[in-house]
Design an enzyme around this catalytic site. Structure first.
Site, PDB file in Angstrom:
ATOM      1  N   SER A 153       0.977  -1.279  -0.055  1.00 52.70           N
ATOM      2  CA  SER A 153      -0.063  -0.047   0.121  1.00 52.70           C
ATOM      3  C   SER A 153       0.988   1.230  -0.150  1.00 52.70           C
ATOM      4  CB  SER A 153      -1.138   0.044   1.086  1.00 52.70           C
ATOM      5  OG  SER A 153      -1.939   0.876   1.097  1.00 52.70           O
ATOM      6  N   ASP A 251      -9.931  -3.905  -5.496  1.00 52.57           N
ATOM      7  CA  ASP A 251      -9.023  -2.750  -4.855  1.00 52.57           C
ATOM      8  C   ASP A 251      -9.260  -1.546  -5.611  1.00 52.57           C
ATOM      9  OD1 ASP A 251      -7.566  -1.046  -3.584  1.00 52.57           O
ATOM     10  OD2 ASP A 251      -5.470  -2.321  -3.855  1.00 52.57           O
ATOM     11  N   HIS A 281      -8.157  -4.733  -1.318  1.00 49.62           N
ATOM     12  CA  HIS A 281      -6.791  -4.084  -0.740  1.00 49.62           C
ATOM     13  C   HIS A 281      -6.476  -4.587   0.757  1.00 49.62           C
ATOM     14  CE1 HIS A 281      -3.821  -0.669  -0.829  1.00 49.62           C
ATOM     15  NE2 HIS A 281      -4.117  -0.603   0.472  1.00 49.62           N
TER      16      HIS A 281
END
Length: 312
Positions: A153, A251, A281
């Site tokens: 991320s 995501d 995600h």
């Protein structure tokens, strides 16, 4: 493919977030409360907390040594958390799995976070630790071969930015970059990527949450137009290390990661884009215990242990 049923069940059981503005201290405490006791974590040859001296100051690091050996490949890992969450503790299990599967020494970086520390503090910490880890004074036993950088991320943001900084500085020791569902474009115009609309609601990370979650970082001086903040905006990606870009089907950030992989290939950089169907995600941090997703560590190990990849 629909969202994996175990992920869907977990999301359905989560309480609604409290109303009002985000509270970094409370959210961090909530994350830390779910960390497994040390006795229940994946055992390795050695796990040691140290500090890495950098031009910006001493940075907390955790060193994971999978087995006893004279020398090792190195993987420097940057945890995710929208630049204000995440820690050495919350991502300890990820670093342990990376060490076990790759056979490398993993250096997890406890970089400074927003809002307490303004941009580019965290990025400077990450880059400084990479330079330190590769040096003789680190005592990490690097074999002089593979030096990979990996992150999930916002940690993936730092991976791309660090690789670019190293290239521009003429520091060519980084051999691989691994980006797990990276945040590469902090301009959150919902029409920029189809996945921002396709995966807007119901998959954990929601498109409407991107701005408030990243506001601590952006309000600290991080400009979305800066390629060190939004690495996909870098005009020339040639010469960067070979990349593995892992994306998740459900995501909102999926398409920017996949576009970045394509842009690397267009620039002559070997790049593999690997989409995990049924995933959302954060699956590496939260759901890598699911067999279909656990292979992400095996895939990473295969990638970083490849030799003769060359450079773009």
């Amino acid at each position: 493919m629909t969202l994996h049923p175990q992920v869907a069940a977990a999301l359905a059981s989560m309480p609604a977030p409290p109303p009002g503005p985000l509270d970094p201290a409370a959210m961090r405490a909530g994350e830390e409360a779910h960390v497994s006791p040390v006795a229940e974590r994946l055992p390795l040859h050695a796990v040691e907390d140290r500090t890495g001296p950098t031009p910006a100051g001493d940075v907390p690091v955790r060193i994971y040594t999978p087995v006893e050996a004279d020398s090792y490949g190195l993987l420097v890992y940057f945890h995710g958390g929208a630049f204000f969450l995440g820690s050495l503790e919350t991502h300890d299990h990820v670093a342990r799995s990376l060490a076990k599967e790759t056979g490398f020494t993993v250096v997890s970086v406890g970089y400074r976070r927003a809002p307490e520390d303004a941009f580019p503090a965290g990025l400077q910490d990450c880059y400084g630790v990479v330079r330190w880890a590769a040096g003789d004074d680190s005592g990490l036993g690097w074999d002089g071969g593979t030096l990979a950088v990996a992150g999930d991320s916002s940690g993936g943001t730092f991976v791309a930015a660090v690789a670019a900084m190293a290239h521009d500085d003429g520091f060519d020791a980084i051999t691989h970059q691994v980006l797990f569902y990276p945040s590469l474009d902090l301009d959150f115009d919902v029409d920029r990527y189809a996945s921002l609309r396709e995966n807007a609601v119901g998959y954990g990370l929601e498109t409407a949450g991107l701005k408030p979650f990243n506001a601590f970082y952006l309000d600290s001086g991080a400009d979305p137009a800066d390629p060190l903040v939004s690495p996909i905006k870098r005009a020339d990606l040639s010469g960067l290390p070979p990349a593995l870009v892992v994306t998740a089907e459900h995501d909102p950030l999926r398409d920017e990661g996949e576009l970045y992989g394509q842009r690397l290939r267009d620039a002559g950089v070997p790049a593999t884009v690997s989409r995990y169907d049924g995933a959302g995600h954060g699956f590496v941090q939260h759901f890598s215990w699911i067999p279909e997703f656990a292979r992400v560590f095996e895939e990473t190990a295969m990638f970083v242990n490849e030799h003769g990849l060359g450079r773009g």
